[in-house]
Scaffold this motif. Structure first.
Motif, PDB file in Angstrom:
ATOM      1  N   LEU A 139       0.824  -1.209   0.000  1.00  0.00           N
ATOM      2  CA  LEU A 139       0.000   0.000   0.000  1.00  0.00           C
ATOM      3  C   LEU A 139       0.854   1.254   0.000  1.00  0.00           C
ATOM      4  CD1 LEU A 139      -3.069  -0.647   2.343  1.00  0.00           C
ATOM      5  CD2 LEU A 139      -3.008  -0.422  -0.147  1.00  0.00           C
ATOM      6  N   ALA A 140       1.983   1.224   0.686  1.00  0.00           N
ATOM      7  CA  ALA A 140       2.866   2.392   0.702  1.00  0.00           C
ATOM      8  C   ALA A 140       3.375   2.706  -0.701  1.00  0.00           C
ATOM      9  CB  ALA A 140       4.038   2.156   1.651  1.00  0.00           C
ATOM     10  N   ALA A 141       3.745   1.674  -1.448  1.00  0.00           N
ATOM     11  CA  ALA A 141       4.200   1.883  -2.829  1.00  0.00           C
ATOM     12  C   ALA A 141       3.077   2.451  -3.687  1.00  0.00           C
ATOM     13  CB  ALA A 141       4.694   0.559  -3.416  1.00  0.00           C
ATOM     14  N   ALA A 142       1.881   1.925  -3.503  1.00  0.00           N
ATOM     15  CA  ALA A 142       0.732   2.438  -4.256  1.00  0.00           C
ATOM     16  C   ALA A 142       0.435   3.881  -3.869  1.00  0.00           C
ATOM     17  CB  ALA A 142      -0.489   1.555  -3.998  1.00  0.00           C
ATOM     18  N   GLY A 143       0.546   4.187  -2.584  1.00  0.00           N
ATOM     19  CA  GLY A 143       0.278   5.546  -2.117  1.00  0.00           C
ATOM     20  C   GLY A 143       1.270   6.549  -2.662  1.00  0.00           C
ATOM     21  N   ARG A 144       2.552   6.175  -2.695  1.00  0.00           N
ATOM     22  CA  ARG A 144       3.570   7.088  -3.250  1.00  0.00           C
ATOM     23  C   ARG A 144       3.315   7.354  -4.726  1.00  0.00           C
ATOM     24  NH1 ARG A 144       6.946   3.911   0.021  1.00  0.00           N
ATOM     25  NH2 ARG A 144       7.536   2.598  -1.757  1.00  0.00           N
ATOM     26  N   ALA A 145       3.001   6.297  -5.468  1.00  0.00           N
ATOM     27  CA  ALA A 145       2.726   6.464  -6.892  1.00  0.00           C
ATOM     28  C   ALA A 145       1.499   7.333  -7.108  1.00  0.00           C
ATOM     29  CB  ALA A 145       2.528   5.093  -7.547  1.00  0.00           C
ATOM     30  N   ALA A 146       0.466   7.108  -6.307  1.00  0.00           N
ATOM     31  CA  ALA A 146      -0.750   7.906  -6.430  1.00  0.00           C
ATOM     32  C   ALA A 146      -0.470   9.371  -6.118  1.00  0.00           C
ATOM     33  CB  ALA A 146      -1.831   7.361  -5.498  1.00  0.00           C
ATOM     34  N   MET A 147       0.314   9.626  -5.081  1.00  0.00           N
ATOM     35  CA  MET A 147       0.568  11.005  -4.682  1.00  0.00           C
ATOM     36  C   MET A 147       1.392  11.754  -5.733  1.00  0.00           C
ATOM     37  SD  MET A 147       1.619  12.325  -0.886  1.00  0.00           S
ATOM     38  CE  MET A 147       0.258  11.393  -0.184  1.00  0.00           C
ATOM     39  N   GLU A 148       2.346  11.079  -6.327  1.00  0.00           N
ATOM     40  CA  GLU A 148       3.176  11.733  -7.336  1.00  0.00           C
ATOM     41  C   GLU A 148       2.388  12.023  -8.615  1.00  0.00           C
ATOM     42  OE1 GLU A 148       5.932  13.126  -7.303  1.00  0.00           O
ATOM     43  OE2 GLU A 148       6.874  12.436  -5.462  1.00  0.00           O
ATOM     44  N   GLN A 149       1.352  11.243  -8.875  1.00  0.00           N
ATOM     45  CA  GLN A 149       0.564  11.422 -10.097  1.00  0.00           C
ATOM     46  C   GLN A 149      -0.861  11.898  -9.806  1.00  0.00           C
ATOM     47  OE1 GLN A 149       1.987  11.148 -13.073  1.00  0.00           O
ATOM     48  NE2 GLN A 149       3.915  10.606 -12.054  1.00  0.00           N
ATOM     49  N   ALA A 150      -1.123  12.346  -8.586  1.00  0.00           N
ATOM     50  CA  ALA A 150      -2.478  12.719  -8.180  1.00  0.00           C
ATOM     51  C   ALA A 150      -3.036  13.824  -9.058  1.00  0.00           C
ATOM     52  CB  ALA A 150      -2.484  13.148  -6.718  1.00  0.00           C
ATOM     53  N   ARG A 151      -4.321  13.740  -9.303  1.00  0.00           N
ATOM     54  CA  ARG A 151      -5.030  14.763 -10.060  1.00  0.00           C
ATOM     55  C   ARG A 151      -6.123  15.371  -9.189  1.00  0.00           C
ATOM     56  NH1 ARG A 151      -5.034  14.833 -15.687  1.00  0.00           N
ATOM     57  NH2 ARG A 151      -3.264  13.691 -16.534  1.00  0.00           N
ATOM     58  N   GLY A 152      -6.141  16.681  -9.075  1.00  0.00           N
ATOM     59  CA  GLY A 152      -7.234  17.387  -8.424  1.00  0.00           C
ATOM     60  C   GLY A 152      -7.342  17.150  -6.929  1.00  0.00           C
ATOM     61  N   ASN A 153      -8.350  17.813  -6.324  1.00  0.00           N
ATOM     62  CA  ASN A 153      -8.601  17.642  -4.892  1.00  0.00           C
ATOM     63  C   ASN A 153      -8.867  16.186  -4.544  1.00  0.00           C
ATOM     64  OD1 ASN A 153      -9.325  20.511  -5.605  1.00  0.00           O
ATOM     65  ND2 ASN A 153      -9.723  20.630  -3.414  1.00  0.00           N
ATOM     66  N   SER A 154      -9.764  15.570  -5.295  1.00  0.00           N
ATOM     67  CA  SER A 154     -10.187  14.213  -4.964  1.00  0.00           C
ATOM     68  C   SER A 154      -9.042  13.220  -5.115  1.00  0.00           C
ATOM     69  CB  SER A 154     -11.366  13.798  -5.846  1.00  0.00           C
ATOM     70  OG  SER A 154     -11.036  13.941  -7.227  1.00  0.00           O
TER      71      SER A 154
END
Length: 318
Positions: A59-74
């Motif tokens: 989950l930590a790896a998924a979270g880092r990837a999501a945060m670096e590529q996050a789009r918008g508030n949501s």
């Protein structure tokens, strides 16, 4: 965890248009569904070729990837949610009810604190309700870590989340006036039901979204009827000490709104600085970027127009 995020990616792809249609808070830019889908896709893709490891590391790896590529508030708040969920699960080989309750509790605390001005009636309220629902069930099971107990805890989280989604319409005036529920809240509800689905081996609940205000296929695209939005959304990553990050956050609060700031990693570098993911709405990119560059070197910069009618991103404004 891989199957959860893959299913969430597919489900959000199917629902993105409808989520976009009811996206009117904090700005009516009709992109919540798209932003959540793209952010979840980044998390899912990060795990596809990853070697098997414990639940927390996954989950930590998924979270880092999501945060670096996050789009918008949501998308940004989802990435905070995912990264925070990983923390109580560090070193754990399997998910269970007590861990899920602890992870959701941690996620709602991190998500509320990431926003400078957290607002009830949004994805935050839905996450808080899900955490409370999971904790109530888990407490009644006296620490039972069986798969059956996990299924019951997930049921409690999803049920509470759905009730919270229904309430969003009455919690925010702009949603009440438009007769819709919060788009981000619906997106999180779908993501949580995807987790329930893969754990118990059942399809998504067919009646999960029945009766949600504004969510029928035949309902109008309310986002496109709202007043035209101005300004841009700026997102970037910058490495700062906690003190410098706090100072920058205060400055950004004065320059714009929808400020979200969260550490990408819990690991500091040799100088005691952490990587932070920033999100802000401002009239023009330079307003935010000048303040950020005064204290650090921003990377992975993303700039997008807030107008739902914009034909292209605003990267040329850098």
């Amino acid at each position: 965890m891989r199957r959860w995020l893959a299913k969430a990616e597919q489900t959000l792809a199917n629902h993105s248009d409808r989520l976009n249609a009811i996206n009117i808070f904090p700005v009516a830019d009709a992109d919540t569904g798209t932003n959540l889908y793209l952010t979840v896709r980044s998390a899912s893709q990060a795990l596809r070729d990853m070697e098997p490891c414990d639940v927390g590391a996954t989950l930590a790896a998924a979270g880092r990837a999501a945060m670096e590529q996050a789009r918008g508030n949501s998308g940004t708040l989802f990435s905070v949610f995912l990264a925070a969920m990983a923390e109580p699960m560090a070193g754990q080989q399997r998910l269970n009810g007590p861990l899920l309750a602890a992870a959701l509790h941690r996620a709602q605390l991190r998500s509320w604190s990431a926003l400078s001005e957290p607002t009830p009636g949004t994805i935050l309220s839905v996450l808080e309700a899900a955490a409370r629902g999971a904790s109530n069930v888990e407490a009644s099971l006296n620490g039972d870590d069986s798969n059956h107990a996990l299924a019951l805890t997930l049921d409690g989280a999803v049920r509470a989340a759905r009730e919270a989604v229904v309430l969003t319409e009455s919690q925010l005036g702009v949603l009440a006036d438009a007769h819709v529920v919060d788009a981000g809240g619906v997106g999180l509800l779908l993501i949580l039901d995807c987790l329930r689905s893969v754990v118990v081996g059942e399809p998504l609940q067919e009646d999960l979204l029945d009766g949600l205000a504004g969510y029928k296929v035949q309902d109008p695209n309310i986002a496109l009827t709202m007043p035209e939005q101005t300004g841009v959304e700026v997102m970037c990553t910058v490495t700062l000490s906690p003190l410098a990050a706090a100072g920058l956050r205060m400055q950004l609060d004065e320059l714009g709104d929808s400020v979200i700031m969260s550490a990408v990693s819990e690991q500091a570098d040799d100088t005691g600085a952490y990587p932070w993911r920033l999100h802000i709405h401002v009239p023009s990119p330079a307003i935010a970027l000048d303040a950020i560059r005064a204290v650090g070197d921003p990377s992975n910069v993303s700039i997008s127009q807030l107008s739902p009618n914009a034909t292209e991103d605003a990267h040329d404004l850098l």
